[in-house]
Motif scaffolding. Structure first.
Motif: not given
Length: 343
Positions: A70-78, A166-167, A211-212
């Motif tokens: 799920p997207p909410e569990t991942v820290s995206f750079r961009k 990105d990462a 958190p994003q």
């Protein structure tokens, strides 16, 4: 037995909508939707065709049920600059990587995670704590990937189709994962790795939503700068009002980009605002904004090299692809740039 979640996973891995897959396969969107929603199962002929279009083996659709991260569990750079389709493709690819990681874990003993949660500390202090706990002193970190792996972080490559991300990083079952874009310069890969470690240290308790937002990204950037260029180490080099030549020498010493070195000197108030801006303009004109002339060789994975070239596990890539029911090229896409891919 057909597992509908597997069809959705394979489709998202290729960045395809139901409409696009329908155009490619000749199967109606409504029929594809009914397959994914488990309303009825596709005949073998359709499964074979879908497997070919989605670059998996037909048996992939019969493996155990699995949900895409799920997207909410991942820290995206961009994340703000990324389309939902690209994000979902990256998450689907990472989900397949997790199955590859499970195969590795079944064959090898890996370092236990020792990444602390320091969410009550500011980024600079947290970076100092990591350096102290991990015995780094104030010297340059020789290899960020090796350091992460030694402390139980699983490091993989972002699939080529998902490089806009990105990462990113996340925890799964209390194990930390970091995904890097290996087509960047060695310096920028190191900063990305340190940045993602910052998210794991500052913004996670090992399993809650991540958190994003810009504030969190800024904190991770500050952590990365402090980890790679510790204040005490930089201050000991007498870098106040440093010339361009000294900045370039320092970036080589700390194994960071010239822009990152310049920004760190400004953070530590060793450059005036005017000197900082002037230096950035000059570096940009010299090609340092998009590249790193005379830079370092990108770092590779010690763990993955041992896994794929272990004499006791023959043809590791083939074994892993057979386990996941994907072609060997899929396995290679998750390790490209981190190890030689002839394994």
């Amino acid at each position: 037995m057909f597992v509908p979640e597997r069809l959705r996973l394979a489709r998202q891995r290729r960045g395809l909508t139901l409409t696009k897959l329908s155009e490619i396969s000749g199967i109606s969107t409504r029929t594809l939707s009914s397959y994914e929603n488990d309303e009825y199962h596709p005949p073998q002929e359709s499964l074979d065709a879908l497997a070919g279009h989605l670059s998996v083996l037909p048996e992939f659709f019969q493996r155990e049920s699995i949900d895409v991260l799920p997207p909410e569990t991942v820290s995206f750079r961009k994340l703000s600059k990324t389309t939902a389709a690209k994000r979902d493709a990256a998450l689907a690819a990472a989900t397949i990587t997790l199955e590859f990681a499970d195969w590795i874990h079944s064959k090898f003993v890996l370092p236990n995670p020792t990444v602390p949660t320091l969410d009550k500390l500011d980024p600079e202090t947290a970076a100092d704590v990591i350096r102290t706990r991990w015995g780094l002193g104030v010297k340059p970190i020789s290899n960020m990937v090796h350091l992460l792996e030694a402390h139980g972080v699983r490091v993989f490559n972002i699939a080529a189709e998902c490089r806009e991300i990105d990462a990113f990083s996340f925890y799964r079952d209390e194990v930390p994962y970091i995904f890097l874009s290996t087509d960047k310069t060695g310096e920028r890969q190191r900063f990305d790795a340190a940045h993602e470690l910052g998210h794991l240290v500052l913004h996670s308790d090992g399993g809650q939503d991540r958190p994003q937002g810009r504030a969190k990204e800024a904190e991770a950037n500050r952590f990365a700068a402090a980890l790679l260029m510790p204040a005490d180490g930089v201050l000991s080099q007498s870098m106040r009002n440093a010339t361009l030549d000294r900045i370039l020498a320092a970036r080589s010493y700390w194994r960071v980009s010239a822009m990152a070195m310049t920004h760190r000197l400004r953070e530590l108030e060793l450059l005036t605002e005017w000197m900082y801006r002037s230096t950035c303009v000059t570096l940009s004109e010299m090609g340092y904004r998009k590249a790193e002339p005379g830079g370092i060789v990108p770092e590779t994975s010690q763990v993955l090299r041992k896994v794929l070239f272990n004499t006791e596990v023959k043809s590791a890539t083939r074994q892993a692809s057979d386990y996941l029911q994907v072609p060997p090229s899929e396995i290679r896409s998750h390790i490209a740039g981190l190890v030689p891919t002839a394994a």
